[in-house]
Design an enzyme around this catalytic site. Structure first.
Site, PDB file in Angstrom:
ATOM      1  CE  LYS A   1      40.185  36.382  43.046  1.00  0.00           C
ATOM      2  NZ  LYS A   1      41.520  36.389  43.694  1.00  0.00           N
ATOM      3  CD  GLU A  20      42.128  39.170  50.490  1.00  0.00           C
ATOM      4  OE1 GLU A  20      42.108  38.768  49.312  1.00  0.00           O
ATOM      5  OE2 GLU A  20      42.394  38.440  51.464  1.00  0.00           O
ATOM      6  CG  ASP A  43      41.965  33.126  42.627  1.00  0.00           C
ATOM      7  OD1 ASP A  43      42.029  34.245  42.083  1.00  0.00           O
ATOM      8  OD2 ASP A  43      41.812  32.979  43.860  1.00  0.00           O
ATOM      9  CD  GLU A 101      46.519  36.941  44.864  1.00  0.00           C
ATOM     10  OE1 GLU A 101      47.670  37.234  45.284  1.00  0.00           O
ATOM     11  OE2 GLU A 101      45.789  36.105  45.423  1.00  0.00           O
ATOM     12  CG  ASP A 161      44.726  31.445  45.197  1.00  0.00           C
ATOM     13  OD1 ASP A 161      43.957  32.121  45.912  1.00  0.00           O
ATOM     14  OD2 ASP A 161      45.817  31.896  44.777  1.00  0.00           O
TER      15      ASP A 161
HETATM   16  O1  KIV Z   1      41.095  32.869  46.888  1.00  0.00           O
HETATM   17  C1  KIV Z   1      40.011  33.406  47.176  1.00  0.00           C
HETATM   18  O2  KIV Z   1      39.052  32.771  47.620  1.00  0.00           O
HETATM   19  C2  KIV Z   1      39.915  34.846  46.954  1.00  0.00           C
HETATM   20  C3  KIV Z   1      38.742  35.571  47.515  1.00  0.00           C
HETATM   21  C4  KIV Z   1      38.587  35.390  48.941  1.00  0.00           C
HETATM   22  C5  KIV Z   1      38.703  36.976  47.086  1.00  0.00           C
HETATM   23  O3  KIV Z   1      40.764  35.406  46.327  1.00  0.00           O
END
Ligand code: KIV
Length: 258
Positions: A110, A177, A81, A112, A42
């Site tokens: 993914k 991160e 994401d 968070e 994202d």
């Molecule tokens: O949004 C993204 O690109 C990410 C990565 C940089 C880990 O979460």
């Protein structure tokens, strides 16, 4: 567990995992030959849309970009994401993950967060949705300036707990991160699933960066970002040549005409 995910997990302690972001087919096609994981992050909110926060990115945008990326991916694990406010509870997370996988044919999602999202991760995994975790700086919840994590004892304890809980919940890997080296090393040694670092030191099992940053397409001035080339310069020079040839009528010559 699907084979691509098994392969990623098996790389732990054997071979570093290479991960990059992609937001479109053309870039995905190039990087697919060289990476293990392609992430439709994202981060596209700031990189492509100039948003000051990833919170403005919605599911529809993520789905459209992932559909484009999918067309360029043959071998890598494709991860999407889940954007802000799309996994606030178990049923919302499952509904949106299923939609993402069905519509984009991506391999995993993914999300968070650590302990806070452990039940959501467990629920997704139970329903056969592979999940990549993400702890440390989690841009969807950051307020104010991004500050690296793991300096204080409280932060260290929290990060370790977050990582352990995500592993217990069934995540197949965790993005770390902006985490201090000593603590990312500790986490990497403590858990059996791979850690993928971004600003989290060489001790992680793999590394991820934003492709537009390494290509020099953005003006990112972040400590961990390494610019490997300057695509802006290359594009600029090609466009300038085209312009000159159009003005001088060198283009289109006979070769390029019917
Ligand atoms: O949004 C993204 O690109 C990410 C990565 C940089 C880990 O979460």
């Amino acid at each position: 567990m699907n084979n691509k995910i098994k392969k990623i997990i098996n790389k732990k302690n054997r071979s570093k995992i290479v991960c990059l972001t992609a937001y479109s087919k053309n870039i995905a096609e190039i990087i697919d030959n060289h990476v293990d994981i392609i992430l439709v992050g994202d981060s596209l909110g700031s990189v492509l849309y100039n948003y000051n926060t990833t919170r403005k990115v919605n599911l529809k945008m993520m789905l459209e970009h992932t559909k484009s990326v999918r067309m360029g991916v043959k071998k890598s694990l494709l991860v999407i994401d889940l954007p802000y406010n799309t996994y606030r509870n178990k049923s919302e997370a499952l509904k949106n993950s299923k939609k993402a996988i069905k519509e984009t044919k991506c391999d995993a999602v993914k999300i968070e967060g650590g302990i806070k999202v452990k039940d959501i991760v467990r629920h997704l995994v139970k329903n056969k949705i592979p999940v990549l975790g993400h702890i440390g700086i989690t841009p969807q919840t950051v307020k104010g300036k991004f500050k690296s994590k793991g300096k204080t004892e409280t932060e260290k304890r929290k990060l370790i707990n977050d990582a352990k809980e995500l592993e217990k919940s069934g995540a197949f890997g965790i993005v770390l991160e902006c985490i201090y080296s000593d603590i990312s090393k500790k986490i990497t040694n403590l858990i059996k699933i791979p850690t993928i670092g971004i600003g989290a030191s060489v001790h992680c099992d793999g590394q991820v960066l934003v492709t537009d940053d390494i290509l020099g397409l953005t003006n990112a001035k972040i400590k961990f970002v390494k610019k490997y080339t300057n695509v802006k310069k290359i594009v600029n020079s090609a466009v300038l040549k085209f312009k000159k040839e159009v003005k001088s009528k060198k283009y289109p010559s006979k070769k390029y005409s019917y």
